[in-house]
Design a protein around this motif. Sequence first.
Motif, mmCIF file in Angstrom:
data_model
loop_
_atom_site.group_PDB
_atom_site.id
_atom_site.type_symbol
_atom_site.label_atom_id
_atom_site.label_comp_id
_atom_site.label_asym_id
_atom_site.label_seq_id
_atom_site.Cartn_x
_atom_site.Cartn_y
_atom_site.Cartn_z
ATOM 1 N N UNK A 75 0.841 -1.197 0.000
ATOM 2 C CA UNK A 75 0.000 0.000 0.000
ATOM 3 C C UNK A 75 0.874 1.244 0.000
ATOM 4 N N UNK A 76 0.265 2.356 -0.379
ATOM 5 C CA UNK A 76 1.034 3.593 -0.495
ATOM 6 C C UNK A 76 0.689 4.569 0.622
ATOM 7 N N UNK A 77 1.723 5.322 1.002
ATOM 8 C CA UNK A 77 1.525 6.402 1.976
ATOM 9 C C UNK A 77 2.099 7.682 1.392
ATOM 10 N N UNK A 78 1.475 8.802 1.755
ATOM 11 C CA UNK A 78 2.088 10.106 1.480
ATOM 12 C C UNK A 78 3.031 10.403 2.646
ATOM 13 N N UNK A 79 4.029 11.222 2.399
ATOM 14 C CA UNK A 79 4.995 11.551 3.459
ATOM 15 C C UNK A 79 4.527 12.722 4.321
ATOM 16 N N UNK A 80 3.566 13.455 3.808
ATOM 17 C CA UNK A 80 2.949 14.562 4.535
ATOM 18 C C UNK A 80 1.743 15.000 3.732
ATOM 19 N N UNK A 81 0.965 15.910 4.256
ATOM 20 C CA UNK A 81 -0.138 16.507 3.488
ATOM 21 C C UNK A 81 -0.488 17.821 4.145
ATOM 22 N N UNK A 82 -1.190 18.663 3.389
ATOM 23 C CA UNK A 82 -1.662 19.920 3.953
ATOM 24 C C UNK A 82 -3.006 19.666 4.634
ATOM 25 N N UNK A 99 -3.381 4.999 0.878
ATOM 26 C CA UNK A 99 -4.173 4.480 2.007
ATOM 27 C C UNK A 99 -3.700 5.076 3.329
ATOM 28 N N UNK A 100 -2.454 5.563 3.336
ATOM 29 C CA UNK A 100 -1.866 6.076 4.578
ATOM 30 C C UNK A 100 -1.229 7.447 4.335
ATOM 31 N N UNK A 101 -1.046 8.185 5.424
ATOM 32 C CA UNK A 101 -0.256 9.421 5.345
ATOM 33 C C UNK A 101 0.603 9.521 6.604
ATOM 34 N N UNK A 102 1.908 9.667 6.408
ATOM 35 C CA UNK A 102 2.807 9.897 7.541
ATOM 36 C C UNK A 102 2.602 11.354 7.964
ATOM 37 N N UNK A 103 2.361 11.566 9.241
ATOM 38 C CA UNK A 103 2.070 12.931 9.713
ATOM 39 C C UNK A 103 2.935 13.246 10.933
ATOM 40 N N UNK A 104 3.563 14.429 10.889
ATOM 41 C CA UNK A 104 4.361 14.848 12.041
ATOM 42 C C UNK A 104 5.730 14.207 12.098
ATOM 43 N N UNK A 105 6.237 13.747 10.959
ATOM 44 C CA UNK A 105 7.602 13.203 10.957
ATOM 45 C C UNK A 105 8.547 14.285 11.487
ATOM 46 N N UNK A 106 9.577 13.867 12.213
ATOM 47 C CA UNK A 106 10.463 14.864 12.853
ATOM 48 C C UNK A 106 11.125 15.781 11.820
ATOM 49 N N UNK A 107 11.357 15.261 10.607
ATOM 50 C CA UNK A 107 11.941 16.149 9.580
ATOM 51 C C UNK A 107 10.942 17.218 9.152
ATOM 52 N N UNK A 108 9.682 16.869 9.124
ATOM 53 C CA UNK A 108 8.662 17.880 8.804
ATOM 54 C C UNK A 108 8.556 18.905 9.935
ATOM 55 N N UNK A 109 8.642 18.407 11.169
ATOM 56 C CA UNK A 109 8.537 19.327 12.310
ATOM 57 C C UNK A 109 9.756 20.250 12.349
#
Length: 256
Positions: free
Chosen positions: A59-66, A87-97
């Motif tokens: 399955x696929x995930x986005x690495x972030x989203x607005x 199907x998934x979205x990674x949210x709040x990854x430390x690199x994004x933060x």
Amino acid sequence: MKSYIVGNWKMNFSVGESSVYLHKLLQKLPRHRNLEIVVAPSLVALQPLSLQTDRKKIRLAAQTANPHDFGAYTGAVSCTQLRGIVDYCIIGHSERRQLFHETDKDVRATVAAALRNQITPILCIGETETERTFGETHDVLRDQLLGGLSEVSTEDLSKVVIAYEPVWAISTTTDARLAAPDDISEVAGFIRQILRESYGKTIATSLPILYGGSVNPSNAGAYLTVPDVNGLLVGSASLIADQFVEIVEIAKRVQD
Ligand code: PEP
């Protein structure tokens, strides 16, 4: 409970390379009913890869989203636009933060946006080295966890995946900086305790908790057998087919 292996490709591979790599993984990866394999390619590759992948396998995930659904947010992509593609979205990854200054407010709004668009949020939480040194790990994790979940309805809580990624253990090649399974066990137990106190026993026992931080085939087995850990979020090692496949094979053995 199902086990999860999530590969975060970060800003690597062209669209063509992503497609070739996905093809290789689809050929090599075993199918297992209790194992959810997810990869998070770059945003530009998601749409073509969604047509290519076999969702029963990967399955696929986005690495972030607005967090907004539509509007004047130049350069941003929303969960509404990602709906049906991932199907998934990674949210709040430390690199994004850290690098993109995403705040706790952004994180909780994006978790809510993912859920209202039928996308499973993978909510990343983790303390920095300084926070750890100052004994603030529990406070930081409690804030990030409850903050990230604060806009989620009771009925949607069971759809969230939590990823514990201590920032100091991400992308390290030094054994001394790898997180010890005992430490992860303590933290995973703490996360369940917070979930139990805030949302009750059913949610506390049913939410998957993944571990991420320099996972590779040599340490994956130890991490996957940590009590309360239900899978792995893998960065660098997910870019090398043999390593990613080996980690999945290890997860399969642990499940069996
Ligand atoms: C990550 O950044 O989510 C991660 C776990 O990376 P790595 O495996 O390279 O530490």
